[in-house]
Design a protein around this motif. Structure first.
Motif, short mmCIF file in Angstrom:
data_model
loop_
_atom_site.label_atom_id
_atom_site.label_comp_id
_atom_site.label_asym_id
_atom_site.label_seq_id
_atom_site.Cartn_x
_atom_site.Cartn_y
_atom_site.Cartn_z
N SER A 134 0.83 -1.20 0.00
CA SER A 134 0.00 0.00 0.00
C SER A 134 0.87 1.26 0.00
CB SER A 134 -0.92 0.00 1.22
OG SER A 134 -1.89 -1.02 1.12
N TYR A 141 0.86 4.25 -2.75
CA TYR A 141 0.53 5.62 -2.38
C TYR A 141 1.67 6.58 -2.74
CZ TYR A 141 -2.99 3.18 0.47
OH TYR A 141 -4.01 2.36 0.92
N PRO A 195 -2.58 11.61 -1.73
CA PRO A 195 -2.80 10.50 -2.66
C PRO A 195 -4.14 9.82 -2.42
CG PRO A 195 -1.38 9.79 -0.87
CD PRO A 195 -1.66 11.26 -0.64
N ILE A 250 -5.99 6.96 -1.13
CA ILE A 250 -5.67 5.87 -0.21
C ILE A 250 -6.90 4.99 0.04
CG2 ILE A 250 -3.78 7.10 0.92
CD1 ILE A 250 -5.71 7.85 3.16
#
Length: 302
Positions: free
Chosen positions: A18, A22, A208, A210
């Motif tokens: 993740s 990101y 970003p 997310i």
């Protein structure tokens, strides 16, 4: 010669996928197109592991090939990659220090018992775990390590973070290392990302997307759907080729991960095994608290 000036060193199953996705969105950050090159972890010989369909066998071990990952760099200030084996492999810290001594290092740590179970469920999800249970897989671990199975199957061993991080603190200045916990990421993603942006000296106001968690572990609801998604998105085929040439990468990742996530059922680590693992990690966790100056007492709770 363009080489990374920061690395996400791990740990595996702590949110590194993740974080990679990101950071990749930030206009001042360049992330290698291959998320996990594992360059500093393996040589052409040591990457020959035995685990079922182990991705480590695809590790980049040639310096020129590694440099080519960053040939697309333009004006980005931060250049990085994310290989979660770096925190675990004994020689990685020294190899990083020898080639890019000024690199900034980001580690994300998770309750080691929970991390071990998540790693187990990851390979169960992908049908790469021959053991019939988590307990059985743990009983096989020493034998698997002797037989050179890759780090992904070192469920228990990968959780001794104090020993692993000490190698980095012995070789790099403390201000080049930033450590987060999985709990930080779950409770305040935006705050973690702002801290990383500040650490990398890029615009901290960038926000970003997310909304998607990447590489989630769990038990499959439908084995058929899982096989179809693997076939469509992981194996060479016309649909995969077309999507990679037409659909933006961010949207492609969002859709594929969402489909996979909807097909997974979250599982909890058996309490008896969790207690046994925590007892084994106890001394390491206590020492880790001092090393990174964080209260980790909640990791010792059942």
């Amino acid at each position: 010669m363009t080489l990374p000036n920061f690395l996400i060193i791990g740990a595996a199953k702590c949110g590194t996928s993740s974080i990679y996705m990101y950071l990749k969105q930030h206009p001042e950050i360049f992330m290698s197109p291959i998320k996990e090159p594992h360059f500093f972890s393996f040589t052409s010989e040591t990457k020959k592991t035995q685990g079922p369909r182990d991705s480590v066998t695809q590790a980049i071990t040639n310096l020129e090939e590694y440099k080519n990952l960053f040939k697309g760099v333009q004006n980005e200030k931060a250049i990085g990659e994310a290989s979660p084996t770096y925190i675990y492999q004994p020689n990685a810290a020294e190899r990083i220090q020898n080639l890019i001594p000024n690199a900034k290092l980001i580690a994300i740590l998770r309750n080691p018992a929970e991390r071990a179970f998540s790693a187990y469920m990851h390979v169960v999800r992908d049908r790469r775990e021959p053991a019939k249970s988590f307990a059985e897989a743990l009983s096989f671990e020493k034998e698997r390590i002797r037989e050179n199975w890759g780090p992904l199957w070192h469920y228990r061993n990968c959780g001794f973070y104090f020993e692993q991080l000490t190698r980095y603190f012995n070789l790099f200045p403390k201000d080049q290392i930033q450590v987060f916990t999985y709990e930080d990421l779950r409770s305040d993603q935006e705050g973690v990302l702002k801290n990383i942006f500040k650490f990398l000296d890029v615009d901290t106001n960038f926000i970003p997307d997310i909304s998607v968690k990447f590489n989630v572990s769990g038990k499959q609801k439908s084995k058929l759907l899982h096989s179809l998604t693997l076939g469509l998105f992981n194996n060479p085929n016309p649909i995969r080729w077309l999507s990679r040439h037409i659909v933006p990468e961010s949207l492609r990742w969002k859709v594929t991960n969402r489909i996979r996530e909807l097909n997974l059922i979250s599982q909890k680590i058996p309490e008896k095994i969790k207690a046994e693992l925590i007892n084994g990690y106890r001394y390491d966790i206590i020492k880790l608290q001092t090393l990174i100056d964080r209260d980790l007492s909640h990791w010792l709770e059942l």
